[in-house]
Write a protein that holds these residues in place. Structure first.
Motif, short mmCIF file in Angstrom:
data_model
loop_
_atom_site.label_atom_id
_atom_site.label_comp_id
_atom_site.label_asym_id
_atom_site.label_seq_id
_atom_site.Cartn_x
_atom_site.Cartn_y
_atom_site.Cartn_z
N THR A 202 0.82 -1.21 0.00
CA THR A 202 0.00 0.00 0.00
C THR A 202 0.85 1.27 0.00
OG1 THR A 202 -0.18 -0.10 2.42
CG2 THR A 202 -1.95 -1.08 1.15
N LEU A 203 0.34 2.25 -0.75
CA LEU A 203 0.94 3.59 -0.81
C LEU A 203 -0.12 4.59 -0.40
CD1 LEU A 203 2.51 3.41 -4.42
CD2 LEU A 203 3.50 2.54 -2.29
N LYS A 204 0.32 5.69 0.18
CA LYS A 204 -0.59 6.80 0.48
C LYS A 204 -0.19 7.97 -0.41
CE LYS A 204 -3.17 7.10 3.62
NZ LYS A 204 -4.61 6.77 3.75
N LEU A 205 -1.17 8.54 -1.10
CA LEU A 205 -0.91 9.67 -1.98
C LEU A 205 -1.13 10.96 -1.19
CD1 LEU A 205 -0.14 10.18 -4.94
CD2 LEU A 205 -2.58 10.34 -5.47
N VAL A 206 -0.05 11.71 -0.97
CA VAL A 206 -0.11 12.94 -0.19
C VAL A 206 0.41 14.09 -1.05
CG1 VAL A 206 0.65 14.13 1.90
CG2 VAL A 206 0.28 11.65 1.94
N ASN A 207 -0.46 15.05 -1.32
CA ASN A 207 -0.09 16.19 -2.18
C ASN A 207 0.49 15.72 -3.52
OD1 ASN A 207 -0.86 18.09 -0.17
ND2 ASN A 207 1.13 17.84 0.84
N GLY A 208 -0.11 14.67 -4.05
CA GLY A 208 0.30 14.17 -5.35
C GLY A 208 1.52 13.27 -5.35
N GLU A 209 2.11 13.04 -4.17
CA GLU A 209 3.32 12.22 -4.07
C GLU A 209 3.03 10.92 -3.32
OE1 GLU A 209 6.28 12.76 -5.51
OE2 GLU A 209 5.42 14.56 -6.43
N PRO A 210 3.50 9.77 -3.83
CA PRO A 210 3.25 8.50 -3.15
C PRO A 210 4.22 8.24 -1.99
CG PRO A 210 4.49 8.12 -5.17
CD PRO A 210 4.22 9.59 -5.10
N LEU A 211 3.68 7.79 -0.89
CA LEU A 211 4.47 7.41 0.28
C LEU A 211 4.18 5.94 0.59
CD1 LEU A 211 3.78 10.50 2.59
CD2 LEU A 211 5.73 10.16 1.06
N LEU A 212 5.21 5.18 0.95
CA LEU A 212 5.03 3.76 1.23
C LEU A 212 4.44 3.55 2.62
CD1 LEU A 212 5.61 0.89 0.09
CD2 LEU A 212 7.82 1.00 1.27
N LEU A 213 3.34 2.79 2.67
CA LEU A 213 2.69 2.49 3.95
C LEU A 213 3.00 1.08 4.43
CD1 LEU A 213 -0.94 3.93 3.82
CD2 LEU A 213 1.05 4.85 5.04
N SER A 214 2.89 0.09 3.52
CA SER A 214 3.10 -1.29 3.92
C SER A 214 3.56 -2.09 2.71
CB SER A 214 1.83 -1.91 4.50
OG SER A 214 0.83 -2.02 3.49
N VAL A 215 4.19 -3.23 3.00
CA VAL A 215 4.73 -4.09 1.95
C VAL A 215 4.28 -5.53 2.16
CG1 VAL A 215 6.86 -5.00 0.93
CG2 VAL A 215 6.76 -2.61 1.65
N ASN A 216 3.80 -6.17 1.10
CA ASN A 216 3.62 -7.61 1.10
C ASN A 216 2.63 -8.12 2.14
OD1 ASN A 216 4.29 -10.26 0.17
ND2 ASN A 216 5.77 -10.51 1.82
N GLU A 217 1.50 -7.45 2.27
CA GLU A 217 0.48 -7.93 3.20
C GLU A 217 -0.18 -9.19 2.64
OE1 GLU A 217 -2.22 -4.88 4.79
OE2 GLU A 217 -0.99 -3.42 3.72
N HIS A 218 -0.09 -10.29 3.38
CA HIS A 218 -0.71 -11.54 2.90
C HIS A 218 -1.36 -12.33 4.04
CE1 HIS A 218 3.58 -12.47 3.77
NE2 HIS A 218 3.07 -13.56 4.31
N GLN A 219 -1.62 -11.64 5.15
CA GLN A 219 -2.23 -12.31 6.30
C GLN A 219 -3.62 -12.84 5.96
OE1 GLN A 219 -0.62 -12.94 9.08
NE2 GLN A 219 -2.33 -14.03 10.02
N PHE A 220 -4.29 -12.19 5.01
CA PHE A 220 -5.64 -12.64 4.63
C PHE A 220 -5.61 -14.03 4.00
CE2 PHE A 220 -3.99 -10.45 0.91
CZ PHE A 220 -4.40 -11.24 -0.15
#
Length: 232
Positions: A202-220
């Motif tokens: 997951t990425l969060k888009l802040v003021n048009g720029e992507p920030l990394l939130l999490s990597v490789n979530e597969h707990q589901f």
């Protein structure tokens, strides 16, 4: 702010003449992904898929579980690099996928052996001396992926959405993570071995720029059916 979910496709058909098709495991993984999305999304997200068959199969199977009437955009900029050519130019006999699979699974530790081959093949592909030998060189692939992300960020800035989902591949996701964290080429592709099939980054888009939130979530997947977890 918009959250972007980067999804690696379900398990494809490693070792078969047509890799670009989901295995039975891959189809089951996509179903679990769709059920997960049904639980976390309160409204339909903006959806985009690479144009490869495994991308679109993953998209369609998962959407059937959560948003069966949803339409989605298709963009080849999100496609994976030609890993079969990367393997075959490293070792010509690997032009036949079944020979690569045969070599891998006769080893005591198949995953470690494949990782070694992958690392050496990627090292050749990313070496400037060999760029001219590939249909798509490493710099061209990297530029393409960065353009795909930039285009998406512009689209989501101009047409705001709470969530966006992109169905793509492990190499693409690794390049994006590598760019955001300023990783070396070696560390970027080392990520490929940890990105599980249908996992979510997951990425969060802040003021048009992507920030990394999490990597490789597969707990589901792990919580529902651990036997379905795959990385190849």
């Amino acid at each position: 702010m918009t959250t972007i979910y980067l999804v690696r496709h379900g398990q494809a058909s490693f070792g078969k003449s047509n890799y670009d098709e989901l295995s039975k495991n891959g189809e089951a993984q996509a179903q679990l992904l769709g059920q997960y999305f049904k639980n976390i999304f309160t409204e339909q997200p903006y959806i985009i898929s690479g144009s490869m068959k495994r991308h679109q199969q993953t998209t369609q199977i998962s959407l059937k579980e959560c948003f069966p009437q949803a339409s989605y955009e298709v963009d080849g900029l999100w496609n994976e690099f030609n890993h079969q050519q990367v393997f075959s130019l490293y070792e010509p006999r690997f032009a036949k996928p079944e020979l690569l699979k045969q070599d891998v699974f006769k080893e005591v530790d198949p995953r470690a052996y494949l990782a070694q081959i992958f690392d050496e093949a990627i090292a050749r592909w990313t070496n400037e001396a060999f760029h001219h030998e590939y249909d798509e060189s490493w710099p061209t692939f990297k530029t393409r992926v960065e353009a795909a992300l930039k285009n998406l960020c512009i689209e989501l800035t101009n047409n705001p959405a709470q969530e966006a989902v992109v169905f793509t591949s492990g190499g693409v996701i690794s390049v994006i993570i590598g760019k955001l964290l300023e990783l070396s080429v070696q560390r970027t592709f080392a990520l490929s071995w940890s990105i599980a099939n249908t996992s979510v980054t997951t990425l969060k888009l802040v003021n048009g720029e992507p920030l990394l939130l999490s990597v490789n979530e597969h707990q589901f997947i792990k919580s529902k059916n651990p036997a379905l977890l795959t990385w190849l």
